[in-house]
Design an enzyme around this catalytic site. Sequence first.
Site, short mmCIF file in Angstrom:
data_model
loop_
_atom_site.label_atom_id
_atom_site.label_comp_id
_atom_site.label_asym_id
_atom_site.label_seq_id
_atom_site.Cartn_x
_atom_site.Cartn_y
_atom_site.Cartn_z
N ALA A 64 -31.09 90.39 -78.26
CA ALA A 64 -31.03 90.42 -79.74
C ALA A 64 -31.81 91.60 -80.32
O ALA A 64 -31.71 91.87 -81.51
CB ALA A 64 -31.55 89.11 -80.29
N LEU B 8 -31.81 94.89 -74.49
CA LEU B 8 -32.90 93.97 -74.86
C LEU B 8 -32.39 92.76 -75.62
O LEU B 8 -33.08 92.23 -76.49
CB LEU B 8 -33.93 94.73 -75.72
CG LEU B 8 -34.44 96.08 -75.17
CD1 LEU B 8 -35.24 96.82 -76.22
CD2 LEU B 8 -35.30 95.85 -73.93
N ASP C 21 -21.44 92.27 -70.85
CA ASP C 21 -20.21 92.87 -70.30
C ASP C 21 -19.43 93.59 -71.40
O ASP C 21 -18.89 94.68 -71.19
CB ASP C 21 -19.34 91.79 -69.66
CG ASP C 21 -20.04 91.12 -68.49
OD1 ASP C 21 -20.86 91.80 -67.84
OD2 ASP C 21 -19.79 89.93 -68.25
N GLY D 87 -31.48 94.73 -79.14
CA GLY D 87 -30.68 95.96 -79.04
C GLY D 87 -30.81 96.64 -77.69
O GLY D 87 -30.88 95.98 -76.66
O1 RIB Z 1 -21.69 88.19 -67.43
C1 RIB Z 1 -21.08 86.95 -67.62
C2 RIB Z 1 -20.29 86.53 -66.43
O2 RIB Z 1 -21.16 86.39 -65.34
C3 RIB Z 1 -19.55 85.25 -66.60
O3 RIB Z 1 -18.24 85.44 -67.11
C4 RIB Z 1 -19.56 84.65 -65.24
O4 RIB Z 1 -18.40 84.87 -64.52
C5 RIB Z 1 -20.81 85.24 -64.60
O5 RIB Z 1 -20.75 85.47 -63.27
#
Ligand code: RIB
Length: 303
Positions: free
Chosen positions: A215, A213, A244, A217
């Site tokens: 900011a 979510l 990521d 969490g």
């Molecule tokens: O989640 C972020 C990433 O998604 C970026 O680094 C970029 O490559 C995008 O596709």
Amino acid sequence: MSKIVIIGSISMDLVMETSRIAQEGETVFGDRFSMVPGGKGANQAVAVGRLASKEDHITMLGAVGQDSYGPILLQNLEENGVSTAFVGTVPQSSGVAQITIFNQDNRIIYCPGANGTVDTDKWDKEWEGIAAADLVILQNEIPHEPNLAIAQFCSEKGVKVLYNPGPARSTDKEMIDFVHYLTPNEHECQEIFGQDNLEQLLKQYPNKLICTLGAKGSVFFDGTTIQEIPAIPAKVVDTTGAGDTFNGALGLALTKKMPLEEALKFASLASHLSVEKFGAQGGMPRLEEMKEHPAYEEKWNLK
Ligand code: RIB
């Protein structure tokens, strides 16, 4: 020792920071341009690689293009503790993401290039690596077909899959039965399930569906209660790659046998640190940085 295989996109991020967005037919001056490694797959691999110990085996599967970006992207993975033995180089351009940072948030146009050529039909030794993994991490910047084939294979072999369905696509529901953890953000959740009642939805997938979510969490249903894991307030520089970082850290923590709630707190701390620096991978923390933070919990006992 953890064996984690991350399969997905490896891209170059072309980032423009601007205080004005161009309208159709208009040219505006940007404030700053940067070229930094990105791609959801590679970002998640680097997040794991930075937090992993020397004994862990972190492997990336994917493809880069036969262009000037390819070698840079490979070298970046290796420098962050990620093996590229299973990353192919194909006669295409590498994946590229054109990112505009405006108003402390990002807008991204992604062109898959080599990432779009990932095809499990050509794999041989790769399957052995996957079968031996403790965890496989997938996202949606490679085509759906290889993702589905990998998820089905993992399910047959009893290998856990953490699936981060970003960006969401109409075929995502086909993946659900074959994966152990599903980590959409709120927007992806809505696109995949088309349902507004998040609580009801979480209850259908206990300990599996984790909705992030931003900011606020993250949240999941533990079989008895809805568990909310708050985000740690940050001085935001760049939110690109925060998800990521969260997914990579979560994956690593789960292979270290942390209970889901603790693994999510660990992931939350990692993504908090990541947004305080520029670039998708720029702020991804190493374990030492995590340990220096007041929110780090000794009981996590990571080495
Ligand atoms: O989640 C972020 C990433 O998604 C970026 O680094 C970029 O490559 C995008 O596709």
